[in-house]
Design an enzyme around this catalytic site. Structure first.
Site, PDB file in Angstrom:
ATOM      1  CB  THR A 165      -0.481   0.165   1.579  1.00 37.02           C
ATOM      2  OG1 THR A 165      -1.455  -1.249   1.376  1.00 37.02           O
ATOM      3  CG2 THR A 165      -1.630   1.214   1.254  1.00 37.02           C
TER       4      THR A 165
ATOM      5  CE  LYS B 265      -4.846  -1.283   1.711  1.00 40.86           C
ATOM      6  NZ  LYS B 265      -5.612  -2.716   2.312  1.00 40.86           N
TER       7      LYS B 265
HETATM    8  P1  NAD Z   1       5.614  -6.060   7.575  1.00 47.77           P
HETATM    9  O1  NAD Z   1       6.099  -5.099   7.623  1.00 47.77           O
HETATM   10  O2  NAD Z   1       4.765  -6.828   8.170  1.00 47.77           O
HETATM   11  O3  NAD Z   1       6.120  -6.650   6.325  1.00 47.77           O
HETATM   12  C1  NAD Z   1       7.072  -5.898   4.978  1.00 47.77           C
HETATM   13  C2  NAD Z   1       8.051  -6.783   5.193  1.00 47.77           C
HETATM   14  O4  NAD Z   1       9.369  -6.652   4.006  1.00 47.77           O
HETATM   15  C3  NAD Z   1       9.090  -7.038   6.078  1.00 47.77           C
HETATM   16  O5  NAD Z   1       9.602  -8.858   6.015  1.00 47.77           O
HETATM   17  C4  NAD Z   1      10.302  -6.725   6.015  1.00 47.77           C
HETATM   18  O6  NAD Z   1      11.722  -7.240   6.244  1.00 47.77           O
HETATM   19  C5  NAD Z   1      10.581  -6.408   4.656  1.00 47.77           C
HETATM   20  N1  NAD Z   1      11.021  -5.505   2.994  1.00 47.77           N
HETATM   21  C6  NAD Z   1      11.340  -4.206   3.950  1.00 47.77           C
HETATM   22  N2  NAD Z   1      12.318  -3.825   2.514  1.00 47.77           N
HETATM   23  C7  NAD Z   1      12.597  -4.615   2.032  1.00 47.77           C
HETATM   24  C8  NAD Z   1      13.199  -4.776   0.075  1.00 47.77           C
HETATM   25  N3  NAD Z   1      13.912  -4.178   0.284  1.00 47.77           N
HETATM   26  N4  NAD Z   1      13.550  -6.432   0.962  1.00 47.77           N
HETATM   27  C9  NAD Z   1      12.856  -7.217   0.852  1.00 47.77           C
HETATM   28  N5  NAD Z   1      12.339  -6.715   1.904  1.00 47.77           N
HETATM   29  C10 NAD Z   1      11.790  -5.977   2.435  1.00 47.77           C
HETATM   30  O7  NAD Z   1       3.967  -5.532   6.959  1.00 47.77           O
HETATM   31  P2  NAD Z   1       2.683  -6.187   6.534  1.00 47.77           P
HETATM   32  O8  NAD Z   1       2.005  -6.282   7.852  1.00 47.77           O
HETATM   33  O9  NAD Z   1       3.200  -8.101   5.456  1.00 47.77           O
HETATM   34  O10 NAD Z   1       2.292  -5.246   5.470  1.00 47.77           O
HETATM   35  C11 NAD Z   1       2.727  -4.849   3.432  1.00 47.77           C
HETATM   36  C12 NAD Z   1       1.811  -4.060   3.093  1.00 47.77           C
HETATM   37  O11 NAD Z   1       0.884  -4.357   2.942  1.00 47.77           O
HETATM   38  C13 NAD Z   1       1.965  -2.910   3.704  1.00 47.77           C
HETATM   39  O12 NAD Z   1       2.010  -1.351   2.886  1.00 47.77           O
HETATM   40  C14 NAD Z   1       0.589  -2.401   4.162  1.00 47.77           C
HETATM   41  O13 NAD Z   1       0.463  -1.541   4.277  1.00 47.77           O
HETATM   42  C15 NAD Z   1       0.113  -3.883   3.119  1.00 47.77           C
HETATM   43  N6  NAD Z   1      -1.364  -4.408   3.593  1.00 47.77           N
HETATM   44  C16 NAD Z   1      -1.090  -5.179   5.456  1.00 47.77           C
HETATM   45  C17 NAD Z   1      -2.177  -5.433   5.624  1.00 47.77           C
HETATM   46  C18 NAD Z   1      -2.373  -5.886   6.761  1.00 47.77           C
HETATM   47  O14 NAD Z   1      -3.336  -6.656   7.915  1.00 47.77           O
HETATM   48  N7  NAD Z   1      -1.035  -6.319   7.481  1.00 47.77           N
HETATM   49  C19 NAD Z   1      -3.544  -5.748   5.216  1.00 47.77           C
HETATM   50  C20 NAD Z   1      -3.418  -5.082   3.915  1.00 47.77           C
HETATM   51  C21 NAD Z   1      -2.393  -4.405   3.071  1.00 47.77           C
END
Ligand code: NAD
Length: 294
Positions: A95, A170
């Site tokens: 997002t 979104k």
């Molecule tokens: P999270 O922080 O759990 O996971 C993100 C991952 O990306 C982490 O494991 C981090 O180490 C990795 N990362 C960051 N930079 C990186 C790079 N350069 N190379 C490789 N890995 C990298 O976050 P999440 O909850 O999984 O959310 C991810 C996205 O999805 C966000 O944009 C969030 O807004 C969206 N989202 C989350 C949810 C939810 O319920 N958690 C629901 C809908 C959308």
């Protein structure tokens, strides 16, 4: 298909595992080794870096926290657009700002890549159960190419419009969700202050005009529902700081367009105070415990 998957966090890991279960070949990368290990333990191949994960794959999915991470992954001298094969279709599910999504997709197009923005809704439970909703911006033919993959991770797949349109939907959705969670928490706390059992209160409101997703499927009051973050000490799920990021995207977007979003701004202030009180990593439904004048 052969798929590269970058970002194996709360959402990315279960999404990548669903692709794996469906028989796709998936090579994953994350900066955190425990996430890589969890993916490997379930049979996924892991890459030593992002460029290796993107090498010679049919599609590359990214699921990163915010705009700056997506820009960092794709752009610049060391970014994926400089290394990957332009035959790889790029699918960013993070997002992020609609403007950044458009800018990255346009840079991708200049280098001969097809790229869609495909943010999701449905939370970590939806990611695990493969019932996510995908909101896609970009060309219809590119969506059709990756549709078989999205169908293995989600249930509803919408083409919202041109590049960035998925992110626009979104941002609107999550501003509404943030506001709904606050309103739901407030109503539950008022009922509880009156001596009501929160489960009885929730059951009745769920069949009345106050019904909404936060109340019915993601109840913020501990003990009302099993398997929601509120009943697991608000661990996992969708972090307060991620909700704050999304509200920031909504407010920034509204300011650029001179659109009026007073409730969105108020929600931003409340989640910000909640985060500053040390709750940024907890699930956003922990706002149930926030007291403005505490
Ligand atoms: P999270 O922080 O759990 O996971 C993100 C991952 O990306 C982490 O494991 C981090 O180490 C990795 N990362 C960051 N930079 C990186 C790079 N350069 N190379 C490789 N890995 C990298 O976050 P999440 O909850 O999984 O959310 C991810 C996205 O999805 C966000 O944009 C969030 O807004 C969206 N989202 C989350 C949810 C939810 O319920 N958690 C629901 C809908 C959308």
């Amino acid at each position: 298909m052969k798929v590269g998957f970058i970002g194996l966090g709360n959402m990315g890991l279960p999404m990548a595992l669903n692709l794996l279960k469906a028989g796709h070949q998936v090579i994953g990368f994350d900066l955190v080794s425990s996430q890589l290990q969890a993916f490997a333990a379930a049979g996924g191949a892991i890459a030593p870096d992002a460029n290796t994960a993107a090498k010679d794959v049919d599609a590359l999915v990214s699921m990163l926290p915010a705009s700056k991470h997506v820009e960092g992954l794709y752009l610049g001298n060391t970014g994926l657009l400089a290394y990957a094969n332009p035959k790889t279709v790029l699918v960013d599910c993070s997002t992020i700002s609609p403007k950044v999504a458009q800018a990255v997709a346009s840079a991708a197009k200049q280098k001969g890549f097809a790229m869609i923005d495909a943010p999701v809704s449905g939370g970590t439970a939806g990611a695990q159960a493969a019932t996510l909703t995908f909101m896609v911006g970009g060309e219809a033919k590119d969506l059709e190419y990756v549709r078989p993959l999205l169908e293995k991770m989600g249930k509803n797949i919408f083409h919202a419009g041109e590049s960035g349109a998925g992110q626009t939907v979104k941002v609107c959705n999550n501003m509404l969700l943030g506001i709904q969670m606050l309103g739901t928490s407030e109503a539950l706390r008022l009922g509880i202050a009156n001596g009501m059992d929160p489960k009885v209160l929730s059951d009745i409101m769920s069949k009345s005009s106050g019904r909404n997703w936060a109340l019915e499927l993601y109840n913020p009051c501990p003990g009302v529902m099993d398997n929601v973050p509120a009943s697991k000490a608000y661990v996992g799920g969708f972090g307060v700081d991620l909700m704050l990021k999304d509200l920031g995207l909504a407010i920034e977007n509204a300011q650029n367009l001179d659109a009026d979003v007073p409730l969105g701004q108020m929600a931003q202030q409340l989640y910000e105070a909640h985060s500053k009180a040390g709750n940024g990593q907890l699930d956003f439904s922990s706002i149930f415990h926030f007291k403005k004048n505490a």
